[in-house]
Design a protein around this motif. Structure first.
Motif, PDB file in Angstrom:
ATOM      1  N   UNK A 123       3.106  61.562  62.276  1.00  0.00           N
ATOM      2  CA  UNK A 123       1.999  60.923  61.546  1.00  0.00           C
ATOM      3  C   UNK A 123       0.728  60.948  62.388  1.00  0.00           C
ATOM      4  N   UNK A 124       0.856  60.593  63.662  1.00  0.00           N
ATOM      5  CA  UNK A 124      -0.306  60.573  64.547  1.00  0.00           C
ATOM      6  C   UNK A 124      -0.873  61.976  64.703  1.00  0.00           C
ATOM      7  N   UNK A 125       0.000  62.968  64.856  1.00  0.00           N
ATOM      8  CA  UNK A 125      -0.430  64.360  65.013  1.00  0.00           C
ATOM      9  C   UNK A 125      -1.187  64.834  63.765  1.00  0.00           C
ATOM     10  N   UNK A 126      -0.646  64.541  62.587  1.00  0.00           N
ATOM     11  CA  UNK A 126      -1.289  64.977  61.337  1.00  0.00           C
ATOM     12  C   UNK A 126      -2.609  64.242  61.096  1.00  0.00           C
ATOM     13  N   UNK A 127      -2.672  62.974  61.472  1.00  0.00           N
ATOM     14  CA  UNK A 127      -3.921  62.212  61.333  1.00  0.00           C
ATOM     15  C   UNK A 127      -5.011  62.794  62.223  1.00  0.00           C
ATOM     16  N   UNK A 128      -4.643  63.111  63.458  1.00  0.00           N
ATOM     17  CA  UNK A 128      -5.596  63.747  64.371  1.00  0.00           C
ATOM     18  C   UNK A 128      -6.030  65.105  63.839  1.00  0.00           C
ATOM     19  N   UNK A 129      -5.071  65.855  63.293  1.00  0.00           N
ATOM     20  CA  UNK A 129      -5.391  67.160  62.712  1.00  0.00           C
ATOM     21  C   UNK A 129      -6.449  67.031  61.621  1.00  0.00           C
TER      22      UNK A 129
END
Length: 309
Positions: A123-129
């Motif tokens: 989730x954190x990775x996709x939000x940053x993306x």
């Protein structure tokens, strides 16, 4: 064999490979430097360096210097890339995620099927993306609206021999003359072009294919399987890691104060303003790196969905 001996052996083996790889890299680097310095003693190579000094003439109308918006874009891009690399590595290596996140299907994004549960790291990775892509869209719009694209897009074929020339000069440790305020050398130009217009789109396209948002029964899946996206996505991440390391090293080694003023203070002098802003950005990014853990991520993630163990 005692337990302590086994433990000592495991520790030694753990350090042996990194030490050998590092030593091997240093030997290869030394050989390349010596080879480049020898090549520069040859008359044909000297003539080549004279004909192609390492930079192409800039097109008419190319803006000079760096506007303030580019400095902000540079900081945000650095900030997101560092955290994206961190979170991406966690997604790849974590076997037991500390928490999971499920999207709220009653918000702006609604789907027929129930949302999939994903790890908090993902989730954190996709939000940053998503934030990085938004920042990238703004960057591209401003890049073409202000003419700054002329600084990082090849417009003449001589950029390629000039890039070879610049590479040879870097390798010999007799580096090309820096004048980034007006014109990047050709190797810089090609590297920035690849980063902005090839590596970044590849990261986005493969990242979307790997995400849960991609339709599982799309016709294109037969020609663009998720396995292919994974095989491309990881090397692209390695490219960005290498780019950041080399980029920061050269910024600091080829006139740190002047270079940092270019990108962080939007001026062409040797004051400490750019360094001060750069140092503050490093502290801010380091703080975000430290705070990017479940204790602090759970409350933010819960605003967008359900967090569970």
């Amino acid at each position: 064999m005692s337990v302590s001996s086994k433990s000592s052996g495991i520790t030694s083996n753990r350090w042996f490979k990194p030490v050998v790889v590092t030593a091997g890299a240093l030997v290869v680097a030394l050989i390349l430097v010596l080879l480049a310095q020898w090549l520069r003693t040859l008359q044909p190579v000297q003539q080549f360096l004279t004909d192609y000094p390492g930079h192409s003439a800039i097109p008419e109308g190319t803006p000079t210097g760096f506007p303030a918006w580019l400095g902000w874009q540079h900081f945000l891009n650095m900030f997101f890339i560092v955290l994206i690399i961190r979170s991406g590595w966690q997604v790849r290596t974590t076997t037991r995620p500390p928490a999971y996140w499920t999207r709220n299907n009653k918000g702006l994004i609604k789907t027929k099927n129930a949302p999939s549960k994903i790890s908090l790291d993902l989730w954190f990775h996709l939000t940053l993306d998503a934030l990085w892509v938004l920042n990238g869209i703004i960057f591209i719009v401003l890049l073409f609206a202000t003419g700054q694209w002329l600084r990082i897009v090849p417009t003449n074929w001589d950029v390629f021999p000039n890039a070879v020339s610049a590479g040879l000069q870097y390798a010999s440790l007799n580096w090309p003359v820096e004048n980034g305020w007006n014109n990047y050398n050709s190797l810089q130009l090609l590297t920035y072009f690849i980063t902005v217009f090839i590596a970044a789109p590849l990261a986005i396209i493969t990242g979307i294919r790997m995400s849960g948002a991609w339709p599982k029964k799309a016709a294109i899946n037969k020609f663009y399987p998720i396995e292919l996206a994974r095989k491309i996505h990881f090397p692209v991440m390695i490219y960005f890691v290498a780019f950041v390391i080399v980029h920061v090293t050269l910024v600091l080694a080829t006139g740190a104060l002047n270079n940092l003023n270019h990108m962080y203070a939007s001026n062409n002098d040797y004051s400490w303003w750019g360094f001060g802003i750069f140092a503050a950005s490093i502290v801010f990014t380091a703080a975000a790196w430290f705070l990017a853990r479940p204790l602090f991520l759970r409350p933010i993630a819960s605003l967008m969905g359900k967090v569970s163990r």
